[in-house]
Design an enzyme around this catalytic site. Structure first.
Site, PDB file in Angstrom:
ATOM      1  N   LYS A  22       0.825  -1.214   0.036  1.00  0.00           N
ATOM      2  CA  LYS A  22       0.051  -0.087   0.000  1.00  0.00           C
ATOM      3  C   LYS A  22       1.001   1.327  -0.035  1.00  0.00           C
ATOM      4  CE  LYS A  22      -1.936   1.717   3.817  1.00  0.00           C
ATOM      5  NZ  LYS A  22      -1.575   3.212   4.056  1.00  0.00           N
ATOM      6  N   ASN A  23       2.108   1.442   0.967  1.00  0.00           N
ATOM      7  CA  ASN A  23       2.516   2.528   1.048  1.00  0.00           C
ATOM      8  C   ASN A  23       3.527   2.786  -0.279  1.00  0.00           C
ATOM      9  OD1 ASN A  23       1.138   3.043   3.398  1.00  0.00           O
ATOM     10  ND2 ASN A  23       2.837   2.611   4.778  1.00  0.00           N
ATOM     11  N   CYS A 116      -5.489  12.562  12.457  1.00  0.00           N
ATOM     12  CA  CYS A 116      -6.287  11.560  12.299  1.00  0.00           C
ATOM     13  C   CYS A 116      -6.373  10.545  13.537  1.00  0.00           C
ATOM     14  CB  CYS A 116      -5.653  10.890  11.403  1.00  0.00           C
ATOM     15  SG  CYS A 116      -4.318   9.891  11.509  1.00  0.00           S
ATOM     16  N   ARG A 121      -0.513  14.812  13.101  1.00  0.00           N
ATOM     17  CA  ARG A 121      -0.065  14.561  11.668  1.00  0.00           C
ATOM     18  C   ARG A 121      -0.012  15.891  10.742  1.00  0.00           C
ATOM     19  NH1 ARG A 121      -1.488   8.788   9.225  1.00  0.00           N
ATOM     20  NH2 ARG A 121       0.322   9.012   8.197  1.00  0.00           N
ATOM     21  N   ASP A 302       3.911   1.154  12.325  1.00  0.00           N
ATOM     22  CA  ASP A 302       2.628   0.496  11.853  1.00  0.00           C
ATOM     23  C   ASP A 302       2.548  -1.062  12.135  1.00  0.00           C
ATOM     24  OD1 ASP A 302       1.924   2.687  10.310  1.00  0.00           O
ATOM     25  OD2 ASP A 302       2.560   1.838   8.593  1.00  0.00           O
ATOM     26  N   ARG A 394      -8.961  -0.445   4.507  1.00  0.00           N
ATOM     27  CA  ARG A 394      -8.142   0.696   3.814  1.00  0.00           C
ATOM     28  C   ARG A 394      -6.903   0.168   3.416  1.00  0.00           C
ATOM     29  NH1 ARG A 394      -6.251   5.063   7.611  1.00  0.00           N
ATOM     30  NH2 ARG A 394      -4.968   4.910   5.949  1.00  0.00           N
TER      31      ARG A 394
HETATM   32  C1  UD1 Z   1       3.886   6.881   6.258  1.00  0.00           C
HETATM   33  C2  UD1 Z   1       3.134   5.907   6.088  1.00  0.00           C
HETATM   34  C3  UD1 Z   1       2.652   5.416   7.291  1.00  0.00           C
HETATM   35  C4  UD1 Z   1       3.769   5.274   8.365  1.00  0.00           C
HETATM   36  C5  UD1 Z   1       4.730   6.553   8.534  1.00  0.00           C
HETATM   37  C6  UD1 Z   1       5.792   6.327   9.403  1.00  0.00           C
HETATM   38  C7  UD1 Z   1       2.245   5.983   3.925  1.00  0.00           C
HETATM   39  C8  UD1 Z   1       1.274   6.408   3.044  1.00  0.00           C
HETATM   40  N1  UD1 Z   1       2.114   6.183   5.210  1.00  0.00           N
HETATM   41  O1  UD1 Z   1       3.184   8.081   6.683  1.00  0.00           O
HETATM   42  O2  UD1 Z   1       1.708   4.122   7.050  1.00  0.00           O
HETATM   43  O3  UD1 Z   1       3.196   5.039   9.617  1.00  0.00           O
HETATM   44  O4  UD1 Z   1       5.143   6.965   7.108  1.00  0.00           O
HETATM   45  O5  UD1 Z   1       6.592   5.125   8.946  1.00  0.00           O
HETATM   46  O6  UD1 Z   1       3.474   5.872   3.438  1.00  0.00           O
HETATM   47  N2  UD1 Z   1       5.664  14.924  10.582  1.00  0.00           N
HETATM   48  C9  UD1 Z   1       5.533  16.539  10.944  1.00  0.00           C
HETATM   49  N3  UD1 Z   1       5.341  17.391   9.703  1.00  0.00           N
HETATM   50  C10 UD1 Z   1       5.342  16.834   8.479  1.00  0.00           C
HETATM   51  C11 UD1 Z   1       5.251  15.391   8.145  1.00  0.00           C
HETATM   52  C12 UD1 Z   1       5.381  14.631   9.318  1.00  0.00           C
HETATM   53  O7  UD1 Z   1       5.643  16.808  11.812  1.00  0.00           O
HETATM   54  O8  UD1 Z   1       5.216  17.809   7.552  1.00  0.00           O
HETATM   55  C13 UD1 Z   1       5.864  14.122  11.622  1.00  0.00           C
HETATM   56  C14 UD1 Z   1       4.540  13.049  11.658  1.00  0.00           C
HETATM   57  O9  UD1 Z   1       3.618  13.710  12.585  1.00  0.00           O
HETATM   58  C15 UD1 Z   1       4.998  11.819  12.520  1.00  0.00           C
HETATM   59  C16 UD1 Z   1       6.514  11.840  11.847  1.00  0.00           C
HETATM   60  O10 UD1 Z   1       6.657  13.235  11.058  1.00  0.00           O
HETATM   61  O11 UD1 Z   1       5.326  12.106  13.828  1.00  0.00           O
HETATM   62  C17 UD1 Z   1       6.651  10.761  10.817  1.00  0.00           C
HETATM   63  O12 UD1 Z   1       5.466  10.788   9.827  1.00  0.00           O
HETATM   64  P1  UD1 Z   1       5.802  10.688   8.238  1.00  0.00           P
HETATM   65  O13 UD1 Z   1       7.040   9.700   8.182  1.00  0.00           O
HETATM   66  O14 UD1 Z   1       5.527  11.726   7.538  1.00  0.00           O
HETATM   67  O15 UD1 Z   1       4.377   9.828   7.972  1.00  0.00           O
HETATM   68  P2  UD1 Z   1       3.644   9.458   6.615  1.00  0.00           P
HETATM   69  O16 UD1 Z   1       4.451   9.920   5.643  1.00  0.00           O
HETATM   70  O17 UD1 Z   1       2.516  10.457   6.938  1.00  0.00           O
END
Ligand code: UD1
Length: 419
Positions: A22-23, A116, A121, A302, A394
């Site tokens: 998925k990711n 969420c 996030r 995850d 999902r």
């Molecule tokens: C992706 C994965 C999700 C997984 C996560 C961490 C997908 C579609 N989803 O989510 O399944 O749990 O990586 O491995 O690939 N953050 C900020 N600011 C930002 C972006 C992130 O503060 O602009 C923080 C987030 O709140 C979180 C951390 O960074 O605490 C990691 O998030 P991130 O790696 O960005 O996760 P996703 O890409 O949303």
């Protein structure tokens, strides 16, 4: 409302092949907006997040089609840059269209993704990356508008190795003039897979020994056929299911290397996991002491909820700490209803393993929390009614089909019971 009815009926046995990732699918589908099309993505899982992503592509004017597990994407007719509406608001990964749309259309409009179930996030890193690459960002209350005349390569250092911000940076950088360097870039296998897809199409992307990504933009990208790797989180979930019910299973396409950290932990509990995908429990399983979730190659957030379920059934104490998201221990409350001994202390769950969970009426708090409750129910005595199936759909193509093939007593039931 649909719910899962699961009766714990002893160890799982049998073989299974897990769905595509998925990711990896989500950013690669966004990447199909860039360059010449059409692209065909094989082994693309038929899950709600992918179907929502395809709907978003259709709303942009992109033609998509599905034949079994192969999805075709032809962006030649793209006509707008607005990622809004039900599907966009439902999946947070709609923000992954930002970099690709800026590169292809010079603008992107989307609804601000809310917090969420697993935490707040924010998307500040995504927006900062686009600004460094030359985009202007205008934020109204619920709408974010970004535009750019021409993206230009730049040096970026991420405050944290965000998976999504790294992927967005890569997608914008392949459309930018010159070289972009992303330091502290995420190293998750799905980021590597996005790079492999883009390189196959003609992009030039290298990772230096310090982990920084170097991307040379504006190279023509051609249409390709690309097959997605197995979903490491789905495979890891089924490893945890085997731990919960002390099973003996084989995952034919087990992504062994990418699961090094989870396999190490499960082996510490007393599971055996062979590189050929054979997995078996060596009971009694033990607690693991201390473990914290970390960016790859550390233990993935995850798989924290499914591991929590497995630890509830292993003797001894475990302290499982969540360091990536700020609200991802909610599965504990549901597991407690099933007889688990878990106490939440700050961002950690302190688990006292008990040999016996019991069936109960519970509800999935989110996608992976739902999967964790399925694992727990398989190892519990009696019948579990699990609500919130939509969360599980999902990310799991057909969790009933998969687990039934391992001998589980699990059925999706439509009913009026409001769980
Ligand atoms: C992706 C994965 C999700 C997984 C996560 C961490 C997908 C579609 N989803 O989510 O399944 O749990 O990586 O491995 O690939 N953050 C900020 N600011 C930002 C972006 C992130 O503060 O602009 C923080 C987030 O709140 C979180 C951390 O960074 O605490 C990691 O998030 P991130 O790696 O960005 O996760 P996703 O890409 O949303």
């Amino acid at each position: 409302m649909s719910y899962l009815k699961i009766v714990g009926n002893g160890p799982l046995t049998g073989e299974i092949t897990v769905q595509g990732s998925k990711n990896a699918a989500l950013p690669i589908l966004a990447a199909c907006l860039i360059g010449e099309g059409p692209c065909v993505i094989e082994n693309c899982p038929q899950i709600r997040d992918v179907e929502d992503t395809l709907s978003i592509l259709n709303q942009l004017g992109v033609r998509t089609g599905r034949k079994a597990s192969a999805v075709s994407v032809d962006a030649s007719g793209i006509r707008n840059a607005s990622v809004r509406g039900l599907q966009a608001e439902r999946i947070r990964s709609s923000v992954l269209f930002l970099g690709a749309l800026l590169g292809r259309m010079g603008e992107a409009v989307f609804s601000r993704p809310g917090g969420c179930a697993i935490g707040s996030r924010p998307i500040d890193l995504h927006l900062e990356v686009m600004e460094v690459l030359g985009a202007r960002i205008f934020q109204e209350e619920e709408i974010i508008h970004a535009d750019v005349k021409s993206l230009r390569g730049a040096s970026i250092r991420l405050r944290m190795p965000s998976v999504g911000a790294t992927e967005n940076g890569i997608l914008a950088a392949v459309c930018a003039d010159g070289e972009t360097v992303i330091e502290n870039a995420a190293r998750e296998p799905e980021v590597e897979e996005l790079c492999r897809f883009l390189v196959l199409r003609g992009a030039k992307i290298l990772r230096s020994p310090d982990g920084a990504l170097h991307i040379w933009g504006k190279r023509p990208l051609s249409p390709v056929q690309f097959s997605l790797q197995p979903d490491r989180i789905v495979a890891g979930t089924y490893l945890c299911a085997a731990a919960c019910c002390k099973g003996k299973i084989r995952i034919c396409n087990l992504p062994y290397q990418e699961l090094e950290a989870p396999i190490g932990i499960l082996e510490k509990m007393g599971m055996k996991v062979a590189p050929d995908g054979n997995i078996w429990a060596n009971p009694p399983l033990k607690g693991i002491g201390y473990l914290a979730t970390e960016p790859y190659p550390g233990f993935p957030t995850d798989l924290q909820p499914p591991l929590m379920a497995a630890l509830c059934t292993a003797g001894g104490q475990s302290r499982l700490c969540e360091t990536i998201f700020d609200n991802r221990l909610t599965t504990a409350g549901q597991l407690r209803k099933m007889g688990a001994h878990i106490e939440i202390r700050g961002n950690c769950a302190v688990i006292d393993g008990t040999s016996c969970l019991h069936g109960e009426t519970v509800s999935a708090p989110d996608l992976r929390g739902g999967a964790a409750l399925v694992c727990a129910a398989l190892g519990a005595k009696g019948e579990t009614m699990l609500g919130g199936y939509d969360y599980i759909a999902r990310g799991y193509e057909n969790i009933c089909r998969d687990l039934k093939s391992l001998g589980a007593d699990i059925n999706l039931t439509e009913g009026i019971t409001d769980l």
